[in-house]
Design a protein around this motif. Structure first.
Motif, mmCIF file in Angstrom:
data_model
loop_
_atom_site.group_PDB
_atom_site.id
_atom_site.type_symbol
_atom_site.label_atom_id
_atom_site.label_comp_id
_atom_site.label_asym_id
_atom_site.label_seq_id
_atom_site.Cartn_x
_atom_site.Cartn_y
_atom_site.Cartn_z
ATOM 1 N N ALA A 196 0.821 -1.209 0.000
ATOM 2 C CA ALA A 196 0.000 0.000 0.000
ATOM 3 C C ALA A 196 0.858 1.264 0.000
ATOM 4 O O ALA A 196 0.355 2.363 -0.206
ATOM 5 N N HIS A 197 2.146 1.105 0.259
ATOM 6 C CA HIS A 197 3.026 2.277 0.240
ATOM 7 C C HIS A 197 3.437 2.569 -1.204
ATOM 8 O O HIS A 197 3.761 1.656 -1.959
ATOM 9 N N ASN A 198 3.412 3.855 -1.539
ATOM 10 C CA ASN A 198 3.738 4.292 -2.896
ATOM 11 C C ASN A 198 5.018 3.652 -3.454
ATOM 12 O O ASN A 198 5.102 3.343 -4.638
ATOM 13 N N GLY A 239 15.358 3.362 -0.633
ATOM 14 C CA GLY A 239 14.941 4.749 -0.405
ATOM 15 C C GLY A 239 13.977 4.838 0.752
ATOM 16 O O GLY A 239 13.759 3.855 1.467
ATOM 17 N N GLY A 240 13.425 6.011 0.942
ATOM 18 C CA GLY A 240 12.467 6.231 2.027
ATOM 19 C C GLY A 240 13.075 6.959 3.201
ATOM 20 O O GLY A 240 12.390 7.649 3.946
ATOM 21 N N SER A 241 14.372 6.762 3.401
ATOM 22 C CA SER A 241 15.115 7.535 4.400
ATOM 23 C C SER A 241 16.585 7.485 4.005
ATOM 24 O O SER A 241 16.948 6.784 3.052
ATOM 25 N N ALA A 294 4.973 10.178 -1.699
ATOM 26 C CA ALA A 294 3.608 9.896 -2.135
ATOM 27 C C ALA A 294 3.010 11.104 -2.851
ATOM 28 O O ALA A 294 2.090 10.972 -3.650
ATOM 29 N N GLU A 295 3.547 12.297 -2.583
ATOM 30 C CA GLU A 295 3.066 13.517 -3.237
ATOM 31 C C GLU A 295 3.436 13.567 -4.706
ATOM 32 O O GLU A 295 2.923 14.410 -5.438
ATOM 33 N N GLY A 296 4.376 12.699 -5.148
ATOM 34 C CA GLY A 296 4.710 12.698 -6.565
ATOM 35 C C GLY A 296 6.165 12.408 -6.843
ATOM 36 O O GLY A 296 6.571 11.242 -6.874
ATOM 37 N N THR A 339 24.468 9.562 -4.035
ATOM 38 C CA THR A 339 23.377 10.465 -4.435
ATOM 39 C C THR A 339 22.048 9.705 -4.449
ATOM 40 O O THR A 339 22.032 8.471 -4.423
ATOM 41 N N GLN A 340 20.981 10.477 -4.508
ATOM 42 C CA GLN A 340 19.645 9.860 -4.555
ATOM 43 C C GLN A 340 19.050 9.993 -5.960
ATOM 44 O O GLN A 340 17.844 9.850 -6.149
ATOM 45 N N GLY A 341 19.911 10.269 -6.937
ATOM 46 C CA GLY A 341 19.491 10.175 -8.327
ATOM 47 C C GLY A 341 18.814 11.408 -8.881
ATOM 48 O O GLY A 341 18.757 12.458 -8.248
ATOM 49 N N ARG A 370 6.054 22.050 -1.644
ATOM 50 C CA ARG A 370 7.208 22.228 -0.740
ATOM 51 C C ARG A 370 7.503 20.885 -0.095
ATOM 52 O O ARG A 370 6.749 20.439 0.770
ATOM 53 N N THR A 371 8.607 20.248 -0.501
ATOM 54 C CA THR A 371 8.883 18.893 -0.003
ATOM 55 C C THR A 371 9.251 18.888 1.476
ATOM 56 O O THR A 371 9.126 17.852 2.132
ATOM 57 N N GLY A 372 9.787 20.023 1.983
ATOM 58 C CA GLY A 372 10.276 20.020 3.366
ATOM 59 C C GLY A 372 11.621 19.336 3.498
ATOM 60 O O GLY A 372 12.146 19.193 4.596
ATOM 61 N N ILE A 413 9.474 12.648 12.193
ATOM 62 C CA ILE A 413 10.452 11.643 12.581
ATOM 63 C C ILE A 413 10.343 10.527 11.541
ATOM 64 O O ILE A 413 9.247 10.058 11.250
ATOM 65 N N ASN A 414 11.482 10.157 10.954
ATOM 66 C CA ASN A 414 11.496 9.136 9.899
ATOM 67 C C ASN A 414 12.039 7.848 10.521
ATOM 68 O O ASN A 414 13.234 7.642 10.616
ATOM 69 N N ARG A 415 11.110 6.982 10.958
ATOM 70 C CA ARG A 415 11.518 5.757 11.658
ATOM 71 C C ARG A 415 11.486 4.608 10.662
ATOM 72 O O ARG A 415 10.422 4.116 10.308
ATOM 73 N N ALA A 416 12.654 4.229 10.194
ATOM 74 C CA ALA A 416 12.771 3.147 9.199
ATOM 75 C C ALA A 416 11.832 3.388 8.018
ATOM 76 O O ALA A 416 11.138 2.479 7.561
ATOM 77 N N GLY A 417 11.783 4.633 7.559
ATOM 78 C CA GLY A 417 10.950 4.951 6.392
ATOM 79 C C GLY A 417 9.501 5.253 6.744
ATOM 80 O O GLY A 417 8.764 5.781 5.921
ATOM 81 N N GLU A 418 9.058 4.901 7.960
ATOM 82 C CA GLU A 418 7.696 5.256 8.398
ATOM 83 C C GLU A 418 7.754 6.676 8.929
ATOM 84 O O GLU A 418 8.550 6.969 9.813
HETATM 85 C C1 J2J Z 1 16.273 10.490 2.367
HETATM 86 N N1 J2J Z 1 14.975 10.744 2.602
HETATM 87 C C2 J2J Z 1 14.076 10.170 1.793
HETATM 88 C C3 J2J Z 1 15.844 9.075 0.530
HETATM 89 C C4 J2J Z 1 12.291 9.480 0.748
HETATM 90 C C5 J2J Z 1 9.878 5.803 -3.340
HETATM 91 C C6 J2J Z 1 10.769 5.900 -2.299
HETATM 92 C C7 J2J Z 1 10.393 6.489 -1.101
HETATM 93 C C8 J2J Z 1 9.104 6.990 -0.937
HETATM 94 C C9 J2J Z 1 8.725 7.609 0.352
HETATM 95 C C10 J2J Z 1 8.204 6.908 -2.000
HETATM 96 C C11 J2J Z 1 14.452 9.315 0.736
HETATM 97 N N2 J2J Z 1 16.707 9.686 1.373
HETATM 98 N N3 J2J Z 1 16.291 8.265 -0.439
HETATM 99 O O1 J2J Z 1 6.943 7.375 -1.925
HETATM 100 O O2 J2J Z 1 7.718 6.238 -4.198
HETATM 101 C C12 J2J Z 1 11.912 10.999 2.711
HETATM 102 C C13 J2J Z 1 11.807 12.472 2.308
HETATM 103 C C14 J2J Z 1 10.507 12.499 1.507
HETATM 104 C C15 J2J Z 1 9.665 11.525 2.286
HETATM 105 C C16 J2J Z 1 8.512 10.937 1.503
HETATM 106 C C17 J2J Z 1 8.590 6.312 -3.205
HETATM 107 N N4 J2J Z 1 13.324 8.911 0.112
HETATM 108 N N5 J2J Z 1 12.728 10.233 1.767
HETATM 109 O O3 J2J Z 1 9.467 7.532 1.327
HETATM 110 O O4 J2J Z 1 5.712 9.716 1.087
HETATM 111 O O5 J2J Z 1 11.683 13.214 3.492
HETATM 112 O O6 J2J Z 1 7.545 8.289 0.368
HETATM 113 O O7 J2J Z 1 9.935 13.780 1.436
HETATM 114 O O8 J2J Z 1 6.581 7.929 2.673
HETATM 115 O O9 J2J Z 1 10.582 10.490 2.669
HETATM 116 O O10 J2J Z 1 7.905 9.925 2.261
HETATM 117 P P1 J2J Z 1 6.836 8.953 1.626
#
Ligand code: J2J
Length: 550
Positions: free
Chosen positions: A245-247, A318-320, A345-347, A364-366, A422-424, A445-450
């Motif tokens: 269910a996660h994007n 990814g995710g954190s 999830a915003e895009g 890098t994150q690409g 605004r991604t923040g 707080i980014n706990r293991a991507g949550e």
């Molecule tokens: C640092 N922070 C990151 C990264 C996301 C693919 C991958 C991840 C998500 C996701 C997703 C990060 N390094 N590589 O939807 O399709 C943090 C940023 C971002 C937020 C978004 C996908 N990759 N982040 O994690 O909506 O802070 O999506 O703005 O849960 O995760 O969180 P989320």
């Protein structure tokens, strides 16, 4: 029907995205038949002993869609979808897309607090849940939540033990009856591809539910482009271990990207190394995705050997934040290439190329997956910073909607008047155009991507009678990246323990991953000049406490 409160793109851009081939004006629910025509008897989805062909997917999702219509569901209705990574997740999602019913992608970890507030916000007409899952009675939870919702809501149950009052979803999926007639009937009712197809939850939903309406057009482009960038094709075997269910696991490229490319999807409800390695070996998995905390466990466990991981070509991480040190260990340990992904999830989604040199893949994150993605890095004054300098990332593009659903006041904060999100996140962009995430300005707080919103936790904790003031901060952690640490000032004559806080939040149905894992009670919280808790000083204090061995 477009759910009211979704924010569309301006007409001229919508036209441009169509002309550029980003938006193809095909409803997502028509894809299963398109796939089935090309590759009907090939296996599409594997879940343990269950194997569904592409044709099975089309037949079952059509059967369910028609019977949902029979129960009174129609295009534009919303349902809360809370299912683990099992084959039924895919069929229910495709059935909703077919009928134009919009699934809200809840996580299995969500509880009453999340389901009830999001359900009320979107006007959910049903909850789709497992009978029980990991020892938790989701059916009972769903009935309880349904009773709190403003309108009538049905409880649809996936499993053997459907109780009276619930609807047996598996029975509705049986592909009996006149298949051709059903297909035509559903084709005639196909939703408009410009309408919202799915609702995703924003990481760090605050007191205001932040729900993102993704249209058929934008979401198809999202998973098609990600699949292209990741080199997905008919030989791809994608393993979904993060919640589908996660994007990330759903569409970046994830389950939908793999199916669209003609590959096979293997669903696993747990990211435990042993289960993952066994699945990779058994199904000859070629690609999977994980958050850094999970991939670190895989890297550590891979040394034990015992499993043939040679089929694995790419792992998307990814995710954190992924440290360059861990990044460098992934390839050698798992025998595959790393692709970092920065998505939301915003895009916007950024990927390191599938064949990137180590330097790029590790540090890098690409770069954005679409040439039509726009990126702007701004300073605290809102003006663009010089190239290469860090600043907050703003973004717009063909799969980044212009607002959250139904929260105009929040949208005025999260989006600029000319539509930038605004991604923040604080990023810098390398001379080669790769994004490097260097921090964030948003309070979560980014706990293991949550993602856990600090504000949401503070509001909940401040409702406790013992608490005068609360501030939640991200406590660095080697295992999960960050954990929720709570600073509080208690009311005179009161005391408070971590167990008290956990007990209160759990009793109110807050998801377990949001529960604070450390509590510090202070006589006074430090404040900024405008009177908010000074989180920078609280973090410094946390560092000091760590040095003192507390
Ligand atoms: C640092 N922070 C990151 C990264 C996301 C693919 C991958 C991840 C998500 C996701 C997703 C990060 N390094 N590589 O939807 O399709 C943090 C940023 C971002 C937020 C978004 C996908 N990759 N982040 O994690 O909506 O802070 O999506 O703005 O849960 O995760 O969180 P989320």
């Amino acid at each position: 029907m477009r759910p009211e409160g979704a924010v569309p793109w301006p007409d001229d851009l919508a036209r441009a995205y169509r002309e550029a081939g980003c938006w193809r004006d095909r409803p997502l629910g028509s894809l299963p038949w398109e796939w089935a025509r090309a590759r009907g008897e090939r296996v599409a989805v594997v879940d343990g002993e269950h194997r569904l062909t592409y044709r099975d997917l089309a037949l079952r999702s059509d059967a369910l869609a028609e019977r949902l219509a029979g129960l009174g569901f129609a295009a534009g209705d919303t349902v809360l979808l809370q299912l683990p990574n099992r084959w039924e997740f895919v069929v229910v999602t495709l059935a909703c897309l077919r009928l134009g019913v919009v699934p809200v992608m809840m996580l299995p970890a969500h509880r009453e607090h999340e389901l009830a507030s999001i359900g009320a916000h979107v006007g959910a007409k049903a909850l789709v849940v497992p009978d029980d899952w990991r020892g938790y009675d989701h059916q009972e939870l769903a009935h309880r939540v349904a009773d709190t919702l403003p309108g009538p809501a049905r409880v649809l149950v996936v499993g053997e033990k459907v109780r009276p009052g619930g609807v047996d979803v598996r029975a509705l999926m049986r592909p009996d009856g006149d298949v051709e007639r059903r297909r035509r009937w559903l084709d005639e009712r196909a939703p408009d591809p410009g309408d919202v197809a799915v609702f995703l939850l924003s990481g760090g939903t605050t007191g205001v539910p932040k729900v993102i309406g993704r249209t058929h057009n934008d979401y198809e482009y999202n998973f098609r482009r990600c699949a292209e960038v990741c080199g997905f094709d008919a030989s791809t075997v994608y393993l979904a271990v993060l919640p589908a269910a996660h994007n990330f696991a759903l569409a970046s490229p994830g389950v939908l990207g793999a199916l669209h490319a003609g590959g096979r999807v293997v669903l696993l409800p747990s990211p435990r190394p042993e289960a993952v390695f066994a699945a990779v070996e058994a199904e000859r998995v070629t690609a999977t995705s994980a958050v850094p905390a999970v991939v670190l466990k895989w890297v550590e466990a891979a040394g034990d050997g015992g499993h043939d991981l040679s089929s694995l070509r790419h792992v998307h991480v990814g995710g954190s934040v992924l440290s360059p040190e861990v990044a460098a260990r992934i390839g050698p340990a798992l025998g595959c290439r790393l692709q970092q992904v920065y998505g939301m999830a915003e895009g916007l989604i950024c990927y390191t190329p599938a064949d990137a040199p180590d330097e790029v893949a590790h540090t890098t994150q690409g770069s954005p997956v679409s040439p039509y993605d726009e990126l702007l890095v701004v300073g605290p004054d809102g003006r663009p910073v010089p190239p290469g300098e860090p600043g907050e990332l703003l973004t717009r593009g063909p799969y980044t909607p212009r607002g959250y659903f139904g929260v105009p006041a929040q949208n005025a904060v999260s989006f600029t008047p000319d539509g930038w999100y605004r991604t923040g996140d604080l990023v810098r962009i390398t001379p080669e155009g790769h994004v490097v995430v260097c921090g964030r300005v948003k309070d979560l707080i980014n706990r293991a991507g949550e993602k856990v919103s600090a504000g949401e936790i503070e509001t909940l904790v401040q409702e406790m009678p013992e608490v005068a003031e609360a501030a939640a901060v991200a406590m660095p952690d080697p295992e999960v990246g960050e954990r929720v640490c709570l600073f509080v000032r208690v009311r005179p004559g009161h005391t408070l323990t971590l167990d008290d806080v956990a007990g209160s939040l759990t009793a109110r149905g807050v998801a377990a991953f949001k529960i604070p894992e450390r509590l510090e009670v202070l006589d006074e919280l430090p404040h900024t000049p405008i009177g908010k808790p000074d989180k920078k000083r609280l973090l410094d204090l946390l560092g000091l406490l760590a040095v003192r061995g507390r």
